[in-house]
Design a protein around this motif. Structure first.
Motif, PDB file in Angstrom:
ATOM      1  N   ARG A   1       0.734  -0.955  -0.188  1.00  0.00           N
ATOM      2  CA  ARG A   1      -0.195  -0.382   0.107  1.00  0.00           C
ATOM      3  C   ARG A   1       0.916   1.678  -0.128  1.00  0.00           C
ATOM      4  O   ARG A   1       1.944   1.337   0.965  1.00  0.00           O
ATOM      5  CB  ARG A   1      -0.666  -0.169   1.521  1.00  0.00           C
ATOM      6  CG  ARG A   1      -1.618   1.360   1.356  1.00  0.00           C
ATOM      7  CD  ARG A   1      -2.705   1.140   2.328  1.00  0.00           C
ATOM      8  NE  ARG A   1      -2.769   0.812   4.151  1.00  0.00           N
ATOM      9  CZ  ARG A   1      -1.501   1.857   4.468  1.00  0.00           C
ATOM     10  NH1 ARG A   1      -1.388   2.681   4.652  1.00  0.00           N
ATOM     11  NH2 ARG A   1      -1.007   1.281   5.859  1.00  0.00           N
TER      12      ARG A   1
ATOM     13  N   ASN B   1      -2.251   4.236  -7.599  1.00  0.00           N
ATOM     14  CA  ASN B   1      -3.456   4.098  -7.213  1.00  0.00           C
ATOM     15  C   ASN B   1      -3.473   3.884  -5.345  1.00  0.00           C
ATOM     16  O   ASN B   1      -3.727   3.321  -4.821  1.00  0.00           O
ATOM     17  CB  ASN B   1      -3.224   2.504  -6.736  1.00  0.00           C
ATOM     18  CG  ASN B   1      -4.076   2.491  -8.123  1.00  0.00           C
ATOM     19  OD1 ASN B   1      -4.070   3.104  -8.482  1.00  0.00           O
ATOM     20  ND2 ASN B   1      -2.940   1.269  -8.645  1.00  0.00           N
ATOM     21  N   TYR B   2      -3.722   5.921  -4.672  1.00  0.00           N
ATOM     22  CA  TYR B   2      -3.314   6.478  -3.350  1.00  0.00           C
ATOM     23  C   TYR B   2      -4.967   6.091  -3.298  1.00  0.00           C
ATOM     24  O   TYR B   2      -5.795   6.399  -3.480  1.00  0.00           O
ATOM     25  CB  TYR B   2      -2.491   7.143  -3.336  1.00  0.00           C
ATOM     26  CG  TYR B   2      -2.356   7.577  -1.819  1.00  0.00           C
ATOM     27  CD1 TYR B   2      -1.814   6.702  -0.632  1.00  0.00           C
ATOM     28  CD2 TYR B   2      -3.529   8.666  -1.513  1.00  0.00           C
ATOM     29  CE1 TYR B   2      -2.328   7.461   0.688  1.00  0.00           C
ATOM     30  CE2 TYR B   2      -3.946   8.710  -0.288  1.00  0.00           C
ATOM     31  CZ  TYR B   2      -3.196   8.809   0.700  1.00  0.00           C
ATOM     32  OH  TYR B   2      -2.620   9.437   2.242  1.00  0.00           O
ATOM     33  N   VAL B   3      -5.356   5.622  -1.860  1.00  0.00           N
ATOM     34  CA  VAL B   3      -6.582   5.860  -1.590  1.00  0.00           C
ATOM     35  C   VAL B   3      -5.645   5.918   0.063  1.00  0.00           C
ATOM     36  O   VAL B   3      -5.022   5.559   0.986  1.00  0.00           O
ATOM     37  CB  VAL B   3      -7.092   4.375  -0.687  1.00  0.00           C
ATOM     38  CG1 VAL B   3      -8.770   4.813  -0.647  1.00  0.00           C
ATOM     39  CG2 VAL B   3      -7.870   4.029  -2.307  1.00  0.00           C
TER      40      VAL B   3
ATOM     41  N   THR C   1      -5.445   6.704   3.855  1.00  0.00           N
ATOM     42  CA  THR C   1      -5.346   5.625   5.144  1.00  0.00           C
ATOM     43  C   THR C   1      -6.558   4.851   5.580  1.00  0.00           C
ATOM     44  O   THR C   1      -6.687   3.923   5.671  1.00  0.00           O
ATOM     45  CB  THR C   1      -4.348   5.915   6.114  1.00  0.00           C
ATOM     46  OG1 THR C   1      -3.211   6.205   5.140  1.00  0.00           O
ATOM     47  CG2 THR C   1      -3.415   4.804   6.886  1.00  0.00           C
TER      48      THR C   1
ATOM     49  N   ALA D   1      -7.970   2.116   3.924  1.00  0.00           N
ATOM     50  CA  ALA D   1      -7.381   0.291   3.538  1.00  0.00           C
ATOM     51  C   ALA D   1      -7.406  -0.243   5.190  1.00  0.00           C
ATOM     52  O   ALA D   1      -7.489  -1.276   4.940  1.00  0.00           O
ATOM     53  CB  ALA D   1      -5.683   1.199   3.590  1.00  0.00           C
TER      54      ALA D   1
ATOM     55  N   ARG E   1     -12.432   9.283  -3.267  1.00  0.00           N
ATOM     56  CA  ARG E   1     -11.671   8.853  -2.304  1.00  0.00           C
ATOM     57  C   ARG E   1     -11.359   9.088  -0.794  1.00  0.00           C
ATOM     58  O   ARG E   1     -11.438   8.137  -0.504  1.00  0.00           O
ATOM     59  CB  ARG E   1      -9.921   9.096  -3.355  1.00  0.00           C
ATOM     60  CG  ARG E   1      -9.698   8.523  -4.778  1.00  0.00           C
ATOM     61  CD  ARG E   1      -8.463   9.305  -5.048  1.00  0.00           C
ATOM     62  NE  ARG E   1      -8.383   9.000  -6.577  1.00  0.00           N
ATOM     63  CZ  ARG E   1      -7.888   7.787  -6.916  1.00  0.00           C
ATOM     64  NH1 ARG E   1      -6.820   6.822  -5.483  1.00  0.00           N
ATOM     65  NH2 ARG E   1      -6.709   6.993  -7.845  1.00  0.00           N
TER      66      ARG E   1
ATOM     67  N   LEU F   1      -9.622   2.123  -6.188  1.00  0.00           N
ATOM     68  CA  LEU F   1     -10.662   1.850  -4.550  1.00  0.00           C
ATOM     69  C   LEU F   1     -11.006   0.166  -3.966  1.00  0.00           C
ATOM     70  O   LEU F   1     -11.217  -0.142  -3.413  1.00  0.00           O
ATOM     71  CB  LEU F   1     -11.988   2.487  -4.893  1.00  0.00           C
ATOM     72  CG  LEU F   1     -11.966   4.076  -4.654  1.00  0.00           C
ATOM     73  CD1 LEU F   1     -13.474   4.639  -4.720  1.00  0.00           C
ATOM     74  CD2 LEU F   1     -11.157   4.708  -3.521  1.00  0.00           C
TER      75      LEU F   1
ATOM     76  N   ARG G   1      -9.316  -2.229  -4.855  1.00  0.00           N
ATOM     77  CA  ARG G   1      -7.655  -3.323  -4.381  1.00  0.00           C
ATOM     78  C   ARG G   1      -7.420  -2.974  -3.054  1.00  0.00           C
ATOM     79  O   ARG G   1      -6.731  -3.020  -1.939  1.00  0.00           O
ATOM     80  CB  ARG G   1      -7.091  -2.084  -4.766  1.00  0.00           C
ATOM     81  CG  ARG G   1      -6.025  -2.956  -6.798  1.00  0.00           C
ATOM     82  CD  ARG G   1      -5.038  -2.267  -7.076  1.00  0.00           C
ATOM     83  NE  ARG G   1      -5.349  -2.835  -8.328  1.00  0.00           N
ATOM     84  CZ  ARG G   1      -5.689  -1.805  -9.306  1.00  0.00           C
ATOM     85  NH1 ARG G   1      -5.375  -0.878  -8.841  1.00  0.00           N
ATOM     86  NH2 ARG G   1      -4.658  -2.145 -10.663  1.00  0.00           N
ATOM     87  N   LYS G   2      -8.704  -1.891  -1.940  1.00  0.00           N
ATOM     88  CA  LYS G   2      -8.561  -1.032  -0.895  1.00  0.00           C
ATOM     89  C   LYS G   2      -9.432  -1.709   0.458  1.00  0.00           C
ATOM     90  O   LYS G   2      -9.507  -2.475   1.367  1.00  0.00           O
ATOM     91  CB  LYS G   2      -8.172   0.067  -0.855  1.00  0.00           C
ATOM     92  CG  LYS G   2      -6.809   0.418  -1.123  1.00  0.00           C
ATOM     93  CD  LYS G   2      -5.955   0.465  -0.765  1.00  0.00           C
ATOM     94  CE  LYS G   2      -4.176   0.607  -1.992  1.00  0.00           C
ATOM     95  NZ  LYS G   2      -3.167   0.364  -1.266  1.00  0.00           N
ATOM     96  N   ILE G   3     -11.014  -1.330  -0.500  1.00  0.00           N
ATOM     97  CA  ILE G   3     -11.936  -1.829  -0.006  1.00  0.00           C
ATOM     98  C   ILE G   3     -13.085  -2.634  -0.410  1.00  0.00           C
ATOM     99  O   ILE G   3     -12.321  -1.970  -2.613  1.00  0.00           O
ATOM    100  CB  ILE G   3     -12.401  -0.752   0.969  1.00  0.00           C
ATOM    101  CG1 ILE G   3     -13.267   0.485  -0.130  1.00  0.00           C
ATOM    102  CG2 ILE G   3     -11.097  -0.213   1.546  1.00  0.00           C
ATOM    103  CD1 ILE G   3     -13.459   1.724   0.144  1.00  0.00           C
TER     104      ILE G   3
END
Length: 328
Positions: free
Chosen positions: A3, A46-48, A50, A53, A110, A135, A137-139
């Motif tokens: 991440r 691809n930052y979301v 914290t 995550a 986001r 998103l 990839r994170k939730i």
């Protein structure tokens, strides 16, 4: 997959982490050039935020996010009611973000992802595919009225629209039909228009181009005015929703163009007013509250670790024949 952090975003964009935070929380206070650099880095990495995550593992937010285009009209009221009831049954709250009239839709989504455990996103809410992919990839992300995988839910549009249009042609002898609505605005409206087109092609007929408009009352009133002024002619109007259809019927009431004598009018949704207006509105009933419930239930299943390989879920709809099409 590792991440990425806000520090990496800041380094990639050549700004401070405070600037990254401002772009994500209050984009309008940052210069366009800086904002563009930061968002390019956000998308490349691809930052979301914290919190999103953390939420999948820790469930610290106890909230489901719901991204809709707007909340105006009975469709959204029913959808939200079903979604909220199912979320409440799982002791989760609901946080809603509306995208209509937003300049920075993806940034808003986001930010929402950082405050909730999972997202439900309406396909017509104008969220960029690259943002949705990041998103996911994170939730957990579940789609409403669009998508073709197990985490997508919609109501059936094409078949009912085809049947309704065929009814107007075969039973009531209508030969100059218009689809009222903009197929480019949302996948469900596009599906209804495809059904309209298919009904014509199956009978060797050439469909007329749609009347592109938003599915709101004021647009329906404008169409009625155009018909009364002789600027628009048809003997049947297949409307994208009941709001358009009811506004057209009201605008034509008392004038020389009678419904259903001169023109048949049909809608979509079967809102309460459709049953009580005279003549009663022929329409299509769709289980919107059930749609909202199923979407929230699917989020709960994903958060519990239950994946699915089933195809997208499409709920059946029902043509409801009343007097506005010419039926007794």
């Amino acid at each position: 997959m590792a991440r990425h952090t806000i520090y990496e975003v800041a380094a990639a964009a050549g700004v401070s982490i405070a600037t990254v935070s401002r772009v994500l929380s209050k984009p309008d206070v940052v210069s366009p050039a800086t904002r563009e650099r930061v968002m390019s880095a956000v998308e490349a990495l691809n930052y979301v935020p914290t919190g999103a995550a953390r939420s999948l593992a820790a469930r610290t937010n106890e909230a489901f996010g719901l991204v809709l285009y707007e909340l105006r009209g009975p469709y959204y009221a029913e959808l939200l009611s079903g979604f909220e009831a199912a979320a409440a049954a799982r002791e989760a709250s609901v946080v809603v973000t509306l995208t209509k009239n937003r300049t920075h839709v993806d940034q808003a989504v986001r930010r929402l992802a950082g405050r909730v455990d999972a997202l439900a996103v309406q396909a017509g809410a104008d969220v960029a595919p690259v943002t949705l992919e990041a998103l996911r990839r994170k939730i957990p992300v579940v789609m409403i009225a669009g998508g073709d995988d197990a985490d997508s839910f919609s109501t059936e549009n094409l078949v009912s629209a085809r049947d309704l249009t065929g009814h107007l042609i075969d039973v009531h002898g209508r030969s100059s039909l218009l689809f009222v609505g903009n197929p480019a605005l949302a996948p469900d409206i596009e599906g209804r228009h495809r059904g309209f087109v298919e009904a014509h092609l199956e009978r060797g007929l050439t469909p007329r181009p749609p009347v592109p408009c938003q599915a709101i009352e004021s647009e329906g009133a404008g169409i009625a005015h155009a018909m009364l002024a002789g600027e628009l002619g048809a003997d049947a109007l297949v409307c994208a929703n009941d709001e358009l259809a009811l506004a057209i019927m009201k605008g034509l009431h008392g004038g020389p163009i009678e419904v259903p004598g001169e023109v048949s009018v049909t809608g979509w949704d079967d809102m309460m007013a459709a049953r009580y207006i005279a003549p009663g509105l022929t329409t299509v009933r769709q289980p919107v509250r059930e749609l909202g419930r199923l979407v929230a239930d699917r989020i709960g299943q994903l958060l519990a670790g239950h994946a699915s390989s089933e195809p997208a879920r499409r709920l059946p709809t029902t043509v409801v024949l009343r007097q506005s099409c010419g039926c007794p």
